[in-house]
Scaffold this active site. Sequence first.
Site, PDB file in Angstrom:
ATOM      1  CD  GLU A  73       1.972  -5.799  -2.423  1.00 21.49           C
ATOM      2  OE1 GLU A  73       1.479  -4.723  -2.876  1.00 21.49           O
ATOM      3  OE2 GLU A  73       2.406  -5.511  -1.447  1.00 21.49           O
ATOM      4  CG  HIS A  94       0.960   0.196  -3.288  1.00 23.59           C
ATOM      5  ND1 HIS A  94      -0.209  -0.618  -3.287  1.00 23.59           N
ATOM      6  CD2 HIS A  94       1.768  -0.634  -3.037  1.00 23.59           C
ATOM      7  CE1 HIS A  94      -0.138  -2.195  -3.258  1.00 23.59           C
ATOM      8  NE2 HIS A  94       1.487  -1.348  -2.961  1.00 23.59           N
ATOM      9  CD  GLU A  95       5.326   0.631  -3.285  1.00 19.17           C
ATOM     10  OE1 GLU A  95       5.797   0.474  -2.420  1.00 19.17           O
ATOM     11  OE2 GLU A  95       4.827  -0.103  -3.808  1.00 19.17           O
ATOM     12  CG  HIS A 141       3.921  -1.304   1.589  1.00 21.06           C
ATOM     13  ND1 HIS A 141       3.137  -2.548   1.625  1.00 21.06           N
ATOM     14  CD2 HIS A 141       3.604  -1.617   0.124  1.00 21.06           C
ATOM     15  CE1 HIS A 141       3.051  -3.655   0.941  1.00 21.06           C
ATOM     16  NE2 HIS A 141       3.070  -2.315  -0.492  1.00 21.06           N
TER      17      HIS A 141
END
Length: 291
Positions: free
Chosen positions: A224, A144-145, A148
């Site tokens: 997100e 997930h990071e 980003h």
Amino acid sequence: MKRVVLFLFTNLAVMLVLSVSARVLGVDRFLTGNGLDMGMLLLFAALIGFGGSFISLLMSKTMAKWSTGARVIQQPANQNEVWLVDTVSQLSKKAGLAMPEVAIYDGAPNAFATGPSKSRSLVAVSTGLLQSMDRKQVEAVLAHEVAHIDNGDMVTLTLIQGVLNTFVIFLSRVIAYAIDSFLRSDDDESGSPGIGYWISSIIFEIMFGILASVVVMYFSRKREYRADAGAAVLLGDRRPMIDALRALGGLQAGQLPKEMAASGIAGGGMMALFSSHPPLESRIAALESAR
């Protein structure tokens, strides 16, 4: 959640410093000496607005390390750190990214990514997250990071913040000038802004800055969902990300410093408009319904 809130607070601080400096240097007197020059004011607002936003971006990684006490892993000290660095490396390669710095900080479950560019980024996880999740779930959080970073979210938010900063500065000074003109004595022919202008411009700059953060948080929530979807692509399976979000739902997520709130894996706010993250249930539902 940390990334965005840190960016917002740093941006506000930089903006105030630049604005005060402009006043000390007499820029406002130049803009209002013969009535308010709207064209010059808009140019001034854009220079300060985007300047403050990009300065905040350049400071983002340093501020993140400082505010959390994050320790960058230079040489892994144990097997957990070896696994952490290797996992981030593998995910970064899949995304076609340069290897980001990997850091650990003490705290309850959370993680964040930040940095001024894709090639100068940082991924940090808390000790609480590493201790409370299994490796599949931690890998999903790391994905997930990394997503980003791959999506360029910090640069996107910087551009959005720059536009908003421009309007904040422009509108605050237009309104402040109107208030000052109303309060000024008819006998005052100096044309220079009075105390009403200085006080009003600062007050409205802060007020509009807070309102602008609502817009930034709206875009943060949208990003997100994209990061969740990006994690599923990197992992080749949406289930680990869903499991990680469900695990977070059963934990007391770590509260990152206010200035970093929007870049964590978990977050939110007392009021939905000021929340940097959508509800976990909505994120899980979006992943489950994705094709």
